[in-house]
Design an enzyme around this catalytic site. Structure first.
Site, PDB file in Angstrom:
ATOM      1  N   CYS A  15      17.383  17.152  54.092  1.00  0.00           N
ATOM      2  CA  CYS A  15      16.129  16.432  53.894  1.00  0.00           C
ATOM      3  C   CYS A  15      15.298  17.034  52.778  1.00  0.00           C
ATOM      4  CB  CYS A  15      15.328  16.388  55.190  1.00  0.00           C
ATOM      5  SG  CYS A  15      15.181  17.990  56.010  1.00  0.00           S
TER       6      CYS A  15
ATOM      7  N   GLU B  42      10.173  13.546  61.319  1.00  0.00           N
ATOM      8  CA  GLU B  42      10.466  13.993  59.944  1.00  0.00           C
ATOM      9  C   GLU B  42      11.439  12.975  59.383  1.00  0.00           C
ATOM     10  OE1 GLU B  42      12.651  14.946  57.161  1.00  0.00           O
ATOM     11  OE2 GLU B  42      13.396  16.650  58.320  1.00  0.00           O
TER      12      GLU B  42
END
Length: 515
Positions: free
Chosen positions: A311, A274
């Site tokens: 994020c 990720e």
């Protein structure tokens, strides 16, 4: 202080081991490194080496045979035991976390709850057996022109998994975080490469896992953690022939380098990385006209939460140029002006944020709506504005800046808004802010956004990822390296499983879960 005191959840100090945990043994090293606490004294930790990686991987392979064969009920009990042991050390973990990262106690307590909550959720999920995706085609011996054999399918664990701790989530995406919990739930031993941003927190959580291993009588090789070390240690982890998959949360540059190493191995393995996202928000005219002030306040709060170190931080807002847009930008700037300096997780993250800010500040045809000043390890909000054509022509403006930096992109037509949407690279999230009158435009945008992101939201802000069955935390590259996977939610367990068909096997040879 007695041993029982050390396990009281109200005790805020538990001695750090300062060592690596390798298959139940706390292992030191000649070389050490120090953490970089936001306040207080530094702590020292043994530095990792490729040799320690080999020891951990060998132990994980030995543990795989017994751990993967455990009944699901025993693996579930192990996950619950880890959650219990983490909570028993809760105050100490929070105290160490605030010291190392500068994050507030409330944030760390909440993150600990998320970490233990997902361990318990995964325990419930594997007990139900749904994750096995069992399928059965009965034999058809009389079928013409050819008979069909008896075929059964089930998901099986893939082997030892390497997990890289994340800088911005010392609990939920680190030692016992989502990747580790998913791999253990799947039946895979784990080797963790701890993050140097919070080695003390990682130390305490590893102590909790070690206690759970002992209380559940699990093979000690099921979990190891290696702290610190240079790039050679990370490379050794992903290139070790006994490691069968890697979970990673971090930067695009670092993740891509590890991804390439995984792909170049003699036996390539999946890299579930990720890597980041700007999480665009499309603010449609009806919503902007009717609730622009509320949207501005909400965006400012989401953007600056945790110094913007998420994020899923919504870094870009796309909206039609005009009076409503001007009012929205002014209201956003006013809300951001109320936010003071916040300590960032590490000095390196702060430096990267300052560098990204400087690139935006020096870009041509970009308006600096709100600027501020901040020192070496702190961040303050910044707001910029540009036209769609400027944004489309400058790739730098399309890159993630990890921190409280935002960009408003103005468009003059639906076609231009769609051009911006098409130009977006893969994202973790895309958001639509709309009213009923915006439905037609939103319906036209939705097919584009579905191809760009793993999660599409309406009338909300993407910070805050629910840990549940239906969540997807991932997306097309560069948001993640595997668009078919998620690093949050019960579906994340499937990353560490592979399907096996059993054809005409006698009942006595079938796995217990297929009986």
């Amino acid at each position: 202080m007695t041993h029982s005191d050390l396990l009281d959840p109200k005790v805020a100090t538990i001695p750090l081991m300062g060592k690596h945990l390798i298959a139940g043994q706390w292992v030191g090293a000649e070389a050490t490194f120090a953490n970089e606490p936001a306040f207080g004294d530094v702590d020292h930790f043994a530095t990792g080496t490729p040799d320690l990686v080999d020891r951990a991987a060998q132990a994980a392979e030995q543990a795989f045979w017994s751990y993967s064969a455990l009944p699901r009920t025993k693996r579930a009990a192990f996950l619950r035991a880890i959650a219990h042991e983490i909570d028993r050390r809760g105050a100490a973990i929070t105290a160490q976390g605030t010291k190392e990262t500068g994050l507030p106690e409330a944030r760390l307590n909440g993150e600990r709850g998320r970490t233990t909550g997902q361990l318990n959720l995964f325990a419930d999920h594997i007990e139900s057996g749904d994750y096995l995706d069992r399928r059965y085609n009965a034999a058809l011996p009389d079928r013409a022109p050819l008979p069909r054999p008896d075929i059964r399918l089930m998901q099986r664990p893939i082997g030892p998994v390497a997990v890289f701790g994340a800088s911005n989530f010392p609990l939920a995406f680190s030692t016992a975080g989502g990747d580790t919990a998913a791999a253990l739930a799947a039946g895979c031993p784990v080797v963790v490469k701890g993050h140097s941003a919070h080695p003390g927190v990682s130390d305490l959580v590893a102590q909790a896992i070690d206690a759970a291993i002992k209380s559940c009588d699990i093979h000690p090789g099921v979990f190891s953690q290696i702290q610190g070390g240079n790039r050679a240690v990370g490379q050794a982890v992903v290139q070790h022939p006994l490691i069968k998959a890697v979970g990673f949360t971090g930067s695009l540059g670092g993740g891509r380098a590890l991804f390439d190493l995984c792909a170049s191995r003699p036996e390539p393995i999946p890299f579930f990385g990720e890597l980041g996202s700007v999480n665009p928000m499309f603010m449609l005219p009806g919503a902007l006209a009717n609730k622009g002030a509320d949207l501005a306040t909400g965006w400012a709060a989401s953007l600056t939460m945790g110094a913007g170190q998420f994020c899923t931080n919504p870094g870009i807002a796309i909206l039609f140029d005009g009076d409503a847009a001007d009012a929205f930008v002014a209201a956003t700037a006013q809300a951001l002006e109320q936010v003071g300096a916040q300590t960032m997780l590490t000095s390196g993250i702060a430096q990267a944020f300052h560098h990204g800010r400087d690139q935006f500040t020096g870009a041509d045809h970009v308006e600096q709506v709100m600027t501020s000043t901040c020192d070496a390890r702190s961040a303050t909000p910044y707001l910029f504005k540009a036209t769609a054509q400027t944004w489309l022509a400058n790739p730098t403006l399309q890159e993630e800046v990890f921190g409280p930096l935002a960009m408003v992109i103005t468009v003059t037509s639906e076609a231009e808004m769609f051009d911006v949407a098409h130009a977006m690279v893969g994202q973790l999230t895309c958001t639509l802010h709309l009213d009923e009158d915006d439905t037609t435009t939103a319906r036209a945008l939705l097919p584009i956004l579905e191809r760009k992101a793993g999660r599409v939201l309406a009338n909300g802000f993407p910070t805050g990822v629910e840990v549940c069955d239906a969540m997807v935390h991932g997306g097309p590259y560069p948001a993640s390296t595997n668009f078919g996977a998620t690093s949050v939610g019960t579906l994340s367990i499937r990353r560490f499983l592979r399907p096996v068909s059993y054809q005409n096997l006698p009942a006595g040879l079938l796995p217990d879960d297929l009986d």
